[in-house]
Design a protein around this motif. Structure first.
Motif, short mmCIF file in Angstrom:
data_model
loop_
_atom_site.label_atom_id
_atom_site.label_comp_id
_atom_site.label_asym_id
_atom_site.label_seq_id
_atom_site.Cartn_x
_atom_site.Cartn_y
_atom_site.Cartn_z
N ARG A 28 4.67 -16.78 -9.60
CA ARG A 28 4.07 -15.47 -9.33
C ARG A 28 5.01 -14.32 -9.59
O ARG A 28 4.65 -13.16 -9.41
N GLY A 29 6.22 -14.64 -10.03
CA GLY A 29 7.24 -13.61 -10.15
C GLY A 29 7.81 -13.30 -8.78
O GLY A 29 7.16 -13.51 -7.75
N PRO A 30 9.04 -12.82 -8.73
CA PRO A 30 9.64 -12.47 -7.42
C PRO A 30 8.82 -11.38 -6.73
O PRO A 30 8.21 -10.53 -7.38
N GLU A 31 8.83 -11.42 -5.42
CA GLU A 31 8.11 -10.41 -4.64
C GLU A 31 8.74 -9.04 -4.88
O GLU A 31 9.96 -8.91 -4.94
N ARG A 32 7.92 -8.04 -5.02
CA ARG A 32 8.41 -6.69 -5.30
C ARG A 32 8.26 -5.84 -4.04
O ARG A 32 7.17 -5.60 -3.56
N ASP A 33 9.39 -5.40 -3.53
CA ASP A 33 9.44 -4.59 -2.32
C ASP A 33 10.42 -3.45 -2.58
O ASP A 33 11.62 -3.69 -2.70
N PRO A 34 9.94 -2.21 -2.68
CA PRO A 34 10.86 -1.11 -2.96
C PRO A 34 11.94 -0.93 -1.90
O PRO A 34 13.01 -0.38 -2.18
N ASP A 35 11.68 -1.41 -0.67
CA ASP A 35 12.69 -1.31 0.38
C ASP A 35 13.69 -2.46 0.34
O ASP A 35 14.70 -2.43 1.04
N ASN A 36 13.39 -3.48 -0.45
CA ASN A 36 14.29 -4.63 -0.55
C ASN A 36 14.20 -5.24 -1.94
O ASN A 36 13.66 -6.32 -2.13
N PRO A 37 14.71 -4.55 -2.96
CA PRO A 37 14.66 -5.12 -4.30
C PRO A 37 15.53 -6.36 -4.40
O PRO A 37 16.62 -6.41 -3.84
N LEU A 38 15.03 -7.39 -5.09
CA LEU A 38 15.80 -8.60 -5.30
C LEU A 38 16.62 -8.45 -6.57
O LEU A 38 16.08 -8.18 -7.64
N LEU A 39 17.92 -8.63 -6.44
CA LEU A 39 18.84 -8.37 -7.55
C LEU A 39 19.40 -9.68 -8.07
O LEU A 39 19.87 -10.53 -7.30
N ARG A 40 19.38 -9.87 -9.39
CA ARG A 40 19.86 -11.12 -9.98
C ARG A 40 21.38 -11.23 -9.94
O ARG A 40 21.92 -12.33 -9.98
N ASN A 41 22.07 -10.10 -9.90
CA ASN A 41 23.51 -10.15 -9.72
C ASN A 41 23.80 -10.55 -8.27
O ASN A 41 23.47 -9.83 -7.34
N VAL A 42 24.41 -11.72 -8.10
CA VAL A 42 24.56 -12.28 -6.76
C VAL A 42 25.40 -11.39 -5.87
O VAL A 42 25.07 -11.16 -4.69
N GLY A 43 26.51 -10.89 -6.38
CA GLY A 43 27.36 -10.02 -5.59
C GLY A 43 26.62 -8.77 -5.12
O GLY A 43 26.73 -8.37 -3.96
N GLU A 44 25.85 -8.16 -6.00
CA GLU A 44 25.10 -6.96 -5.64
C GLU A 44 24.01 -7.28 -4.61
O GLU A 44 23.77 -6.50 -3.68
N ASN A 45 23.34 -8.42 -4.78
CA ASN A 45 22.29 -8.79 -3.84
C ASN A 45 22.87 -9.04 -2.44
O ASN A 45 22.30 -8.63 -1.43
N SER A 46 24.04 -9.70 -2.40
CA SER A 46 24.68 -9.97 -1.12
C SER A 46 25.16 -8.69 -0.46
O SER A 46 24.98 -8.48 0.75
N LEU A 47 25.79 -7.81 -1.24
CA LEU A 47 26.31 -6.56 -0.68
C LEU A 47 25.19 -5.68 -0.17
O LEU A 47 25.30 -5.06 0.90
N LYS A 48 24.10 -5.62 -0.90
CA LYS A 48 22.93 -4.84 -0.46
C LYS A 48 22.52 -5.24 0.95
O LYS A 48 22.28 -4.39 1.82
N SER A 49 22.44 -6.55 1.18
CA SER A 49 22.00 -7.04 2.48
C SER A 49 23.00 -6.72 3.58
O SER A 49 22.62 -6.33 4.69
N ARG A 50 24.28 -6.87 3.29
CA ARG A 50 25.31 -6.63 4.29
C ARG A 50 25.40 -5.16 4.69
O ARG A 50 25.54 -4.82 5.87
N LEU A 51 25.31 -4.28 3.72
CA LEU A 51 25.43 -2.85 4.02
C LEU A 51 24.32 -2.37 4.93
O LEU A 51 24.55 -1.55 5.83
N ARG A 52 23.12 -2.87 4.71
CA ARG A 52 22.00 -2.40 5.52
C ARG A 52 22.01 -3.06 6.90
O ARG A 52 21.50 -2.49 7.87
#
Length: 356
Positions: A314-338
């Motif tokens: 179905r493709g990854p879920e699209r949520d403007p408040d929580n975009p899923l990022l393929r760059n692992v470091g960026e995806n992890s940092l996004k979660s930690r900062l918030r």
């Protein structure tokens, strides 16, 4: 580590009293061919339908688990000054102790105290060309008042990494991939994180300003999560029929699919949405969560699923408040900062200013 997903508010209303998730025996992965094939089919169906399941046959002894929970209890029983000596705000790597109410899920306070312990690796070199996520790697903070914690938790981390790696091999086979399909993004220096967690009890009907949010509805940002539950229930999973209890079952772990698995399968699998309800007053809840993710320096590829499975992606879920990022470091940092705004303000003020 944690990222959020839109869903209905937390509720302590009626939920199912029966375990709502399948129980899978991991030892069947190494058994006779017929049993192995059935296990893989059940594994695919469980993640596809729920994003989560119970696992038994994991090989981690009960004595190891009992010892881990006993040490966890000893840590949370330490005087506050000893816990605050390793408060997470001192660590740019998001390691250490967090007081109840200081972590956030979708902007709301989570009523739990915890200590985060990741891979013991050296700090990466800093510099103008270093990516911001490089600050995530570095040493843990350990309490001087409980020196036994370090060897015990690092030993548990190794054991749970082995379990999760076996599960990943099963997941790969279940979707028509070579069993080492995830090795290219995991091998060498995977993201590993152990959380020792205590949920203090509250009377939410009498205490003004206190919600039932032990931890709010969210998805985990890695590949797979293992949740080791003690005696007290509180974990809930979101299903097509609404929120259901996921109570402790002796000898099992709960396994949650994470965002990176959702990305790697182009949404054929969706990351599990789950939450924890605050225990009643006079009761607390212990749990241990282990998160396995890919290396921080990789991008998550889309796996070449067989045509019948690819047709259902179905493709990854699209949520403007929580975009899923393929760059692992960026995806992890996004979660930690918030999730940890105090750490973000102290150690990542440059990033916050750049995005303001």
């Amino acid at each position: 580590m944690i990222a959020t997903s839109p869903t209905q508010p937390i509720s302590s209303g009626p939920v199912s009293v029966e375990p709502p998730l399948p129980i899978l025996d991991l030892s069947r992965l190494d058994g006779p061919a017929a049993g192995r094939a059935l296990f893989l089919s059940e594994l695919r169906a469980a993640i596809r339908r729920f994003g989560a399941f119970y696992v038994t046959g994991h090989g981690v002894g009960q004595d190891v688990l009992d010892g881990a929970f006993a040490l966890s209890r000893r840590f949370f029983d330490l005087p506050e000054r000893d816990k605050l000596a390793i408060e997470m705000v001192h660590s740019p790597h998001f390691r250490g102790y967090t007081r109840a109410g200081w972590e956030r899920t979708r902007g709301r306070a989570d009523w739990r105290e915890q200590v985060d312990i990741g891979s013991e690796r050296p700090t990466l070199p800093a510099g103008p060309d270093a990516p911001a996520w490089a600050r995530l790697q570095g040493p843990n903070q350990w309490p001087d008042a409980l020196p036994e914690l370090r060897p015990a938790v690092l030993g548990l981390q190794d054991a749970l990494t082995d379990v999760t790696t076996r599960l990943l091999r099963g997941v790969a086979l279940a979707i028509g991939q070579p069993e080492d399909a995830f090795d290219t993004i995991v091998a060498g220096a995977p993201t590993q994180l152990v959380k020792l967690i205590r949920y203090p009890g509250h009377d939410t009907t009498r205490e003004e300003g206190v919600s039932g949010q032990g931890v709010g509805p969210h998805k985990d940002s890695g590949l797979l999560t293992l949740v080791l539950q003690h005696e007290q229930s509180g974990l809930q999973a979101e299903t097509a029929d609404g929120w259901v209890d996921v109570p402790p079952i002796p000898g099992t772990f709960v396994v949650n699919a994470g965002e990176l698995l959702e990305l790697a399968t182009d949404g054929y699998f969706r990351a599990a949405v789950h939450q924890v309800v605050t225990p009643a007053a006079g009761i607390d809840r212990l749990s241990i969560a282990f998160f396995l993710g890919a290396r921080l320096d990789v991008r998550v590829p889309v796996l070449p699923l067989p045509p019948d499975l690819a047709a259902e992606a179905r493709g990854p879920e699209r949520d403007p408040d929580n975009p899923l990022l393929r760059n692992v470091g960026e995806n992890s940092l996004k979660s930690r900062l918030r999730s940890h705004p105090d750490v973000a303000q102290r150690h990542y003020a440059d990033l916050l200013a750049a995005t303001a």
